[in-house]
Design a protein around this motif. Structure first.
Motif, short mmCIF file in Angstrom:
data_model
loop_
_atom_site.label_atom_id
_atom_site.label_comp_id
_atom_site.label_asym_id
_atom_site.label_seq_id
_atom_site.Cartn_x
_atom_site.Cartn_y
_atom_site.Cartn_z
N ASN A 134 -14.69 16.74 2.45
CA ASN A 134 -15.80 15.93 2.77
C ASN A 134 -15.23 14.58 2.71
O ASN A 134 -15.98 13.58 3.00
CB ASN A 134 -17.19 16.14 1.97
N PHE A 135 -14.18 14.10 1.93
CA PHE A 135 -13.91 12.75 1.59
C PHE A 135 -12.34 12.61 1.80
O PHE A 135 -11.66 11.44 1.77
CB PHE A 135 -13.73 12.63 -0.05
N ILE A 136 -11.97 13.47 3.02
CA ILE A 136 -10.57 13.36 3.47
C ILE A 136 -10.22 12.08 3.94
O ILE A 136 -9.24 11.23 3.87
CB ILE A 136 -10.15 14.38 4.55
N CYS A 137 -11.26 11.36 4.79
CA CYS A 137 -11.16 10.02 5.49
C CYS A 137 -10.93 8.91 4.55
O CYS A 137 -10.10 8.21 4.51
CB CYS A 137 -12.27 9.88 6.47
N ASP A 152 -7.78 6.88 3.75
CA ASP A 152 -7.83 5.31 3.63
C ASP A 152 -7.28 4.82 2.55
O ASP A 152 -6.48 3.79 2.62
CB ASP A 152 -9.45 4.91 3.70
N LEU A 153 -7.25 5.65 1.16
CA LEU A 153 -6.89 4.86 0.13
C LEU A 153 -5.07 5.24 0.04
O LEU A 153 -4.54 4.12 -0.21
CB LEU A 153 -7.13 6.00 -1.10
N GLN A 154 -4.60 6.12 0.84
CA GLN A 154 -3.23 6.25 0.77
C GLN A 154 -2.82 5.10 1.61
O GLN A 154 -1.73 4.45 1.48
CB GLN A 154 -2.94 7.63 1.53
N GLU A 155 -3.56 4.74 2.67
CA GLU A 155 -2.91 3.94 3.77
C GLU A 155 -3.24 2.30 3.08
O GLU A 155 -2.19 1.53 3.09
CB GLU A 155 -3.94 3.69 4.96
N ASN A 185 2.22 8.31 0.49
CA ASN A 185 2.14 9.37 1.46
C ASN A 185 1.30 10.66 0.74
O ASN A 185 0.98 11.64 1.54
CB ASN A 185 3.66 10.15 1.94
N TYR A 186 1.49 10.60 -0.50
CA TYR A 186 0.61 11.77 -1.35
C TYR A 186 0.29 11.01 -2.56
O TYR A 186 1.09 10.24 -3.28
CB TYR A 186 1.66 13.15 -1.39
N PHE A 187 -0.64 11.89 -3.20
CA PHE A 187 -0.83 11.61 -4.55
C PHE A 187 -0.19 12.37 -5.74
O PHE A 187 -0.12 13.72 -5.60
CB PHE A 187 -2.40 11.54 -4.75
N SER A 188 0.57 11.84 -6.54
CA SER A 188 1.20 12.45 -7.49
C SER A 188 1.15 11.96 -9.06
O SER A 188 1.50 12.53 -9.79
CB SER A 188 3.04 12.16 -7.21
N LYS A 216 -6.00 2.85 -7.73
CA LYS A 216 -7.30 1.82 -7.66
C LYS A 216 -7.20 1.40 -6.38
O LYS A 216 -6.42 1.06 -5.73
CB LYS A 216 -7.08 1.02 -8.73
N SER A 217 -8.52 1.53 -5.75
CA SER A 217 -8.94 0.96 -4.44
C SER A 217 -9.53 -0.46 -4.72
O SER A 217 -10.56 -0.45 -4.96
CB SER A 217 -9.61 1.85 -3.65
N LYS A 218 -8.68 -1.56 -4.20
CA LYS A 218 -9.17 -2.94 -4.48
C LYS A 218 -10.31 -3.06 -3.38
O LYS A 218 -11.33 -3.70 -3.46
CB LYS A 218 -8.41 -3.98 -4.42
N LYS A 219 -10.13 -2.19 -2.20
CA LYS A 219 -11.16 -2.52 -0.84
C LYS A 219 -12.28 -1.95 -1.29
O LYS A 219 -13.41 -2.38 -0.83
CB LYS A 219 -10.22 -1.60 0.16
N ARG A 220 -12.34 -0.85 -2.12
CA ARG A 220 -13.70 -0.05 -2.32
C ARG A 220 -14.21 -0.47 -3.72
O ARG A 220 -15.15 -0.08 -4.00
CB ARG A 220 -13.48 1.46 -2.06
N ASN A 221 -13.42 -1.15 -4.64
CA ASN A 221 -13.61 -1.34 -5.83
C ASN A 221 -13.88 -0.05 -6.66
O ASN A 221 -14.71 0.00 -7.38
CB ASN A 221 -14.90 -2.25 -6.17
N ARG A 222 -12.84 0.72 -6.43
CA ARG A 222 -13.20 2.24 -6.89
C ARG A 222 -11.70 2.61 -7.69
O ARG A 222 -10.90 2.32 -7.44
CB ARG A 222 -13.33 3.12 -6.07
N LEU A 223 -12.05 3.44 -8.60
CA LEU A 223 -10.77 4.10 -9.26
C LEU A 223 -10.73 5.74 -9.12
O LEU A 223 -12.01 6.22 -9.31
CB LEU A 223 -10.72 3.85 -10.96
N TYR A 224 -9.73 6.18 -8.72
CA TYR A 224 -9.76 7.66 -8.66
C TYR A 224 -8.92 8.22 -9.61
O TYR A 224 -7.80 7.75 -9.70
CB TYR A 224 -9.28 8.18 -7.05
#
Length: 224
Positions: A66-69, A73-76, A81-84, A89-97
């Motif tokens: 449900n959150f692929i997009c 977007d975070l990868q971009e 290319n992948y999460f390792s 941290k996304s500055k655009k969304r002010n979120r930490l994953y």
């Protein structure tokens, strides 16, 4: 820089805009296999503390689609290319994953309040210099002990790194301080080897404070 396989969040608590994550962090490497790298019976217990939290959510593997997009977007945004790793941290969304132990499916999203006054920005160079200052004080206090015990010392200092090598007989150790890069440890790595066998290995995490690191450095340099 720690990777996604080395953390397991056991529970979370939220109070007064502060989110506490109670975790197990795994550090003992037993295999080169991609998914079975760590000994999951050996771990440290950690509490991660995040301030100024607006909301947070935990997603299971069946929910991630449900959150692929959002993740694409975070990868971009980060140019990857992948999460390792664990933290992104996304500055655009002010979120930490936070990606947990597994196959990248389970993750925690933390969104922070948009209040610049409450945000804490860590200057990596300043933190490096603070850690180095503490390390030099601790190291100087141990040098007499090393000399009395016939421990060989070698210090290698560069612009963005400081390395202490210790040796006595079959026992050797290396304590490295460096500016963060893309590899496993963040600022500090200590490795102690006896008879070609690593029996003590410690590195810091992104969320460790200078005080916590200095406390561990004092313990480490007392070991030898």
């Amino acid at each position: 820089m720690v990777d996604f396989r080395s953390i397991l969040v056991e529970r979370m608590e939220y109070k007064d805009s502060i989110l506490y994550l109670y975790c197990k962090t795994f550090y003992k490497v037993v295999e080169n296999d991609y998914y079975r790298k760590y000994d999951y019976n050996v771990y440290h217990r950690k509490v991660l503390k995040f301030k100024n939290v607006k909301r947070f959510e935990y997603y299971l593997d069946e929910q991630i689609y449900n959150f692929i997009c959002e993740l694409n977007d975070l990868q971009e945004e980060l140019g990857i290319n992948y999460f390792s790793k664990i933290f992104y941290k996304s500055k655009k969304r002010n979120r930490l994953y936070i990606f947990e132990r597994g196959y990248f499916e389970d993750f925690i999203m933390i969104e922070f309040k948009d209040d610049k006054k409450e945000k804490i920005v860590i200057n990596e160079k300043e933190k490096y210099l603070e850690i180095k200052k503490e390390l030099l004080k601790i190291f100087q206090s141990k040098k007499i002990k090393y000399e009395e015990n016939n421990i060989k010392l070698e210090v290698i200092e560069k612009e963005d790194s400081y390395i202490i090598n210790l040796e006595k007989g079959e026992k050797i150790a290396t304590l490295s301080l460096r500016m963060p890069d893309s590899t496993r440890y963040y600022y500090i790595h200590y490795k102690e080897i006896t008879n070609n066998f690593t029996h003590y290995d410690w590195y810091d995490e992104e969320y460790h404070t200078v005080f916590e690191i200095a406390k561990q450095l004092n313990i480490i340099l007392d070991r030898f």
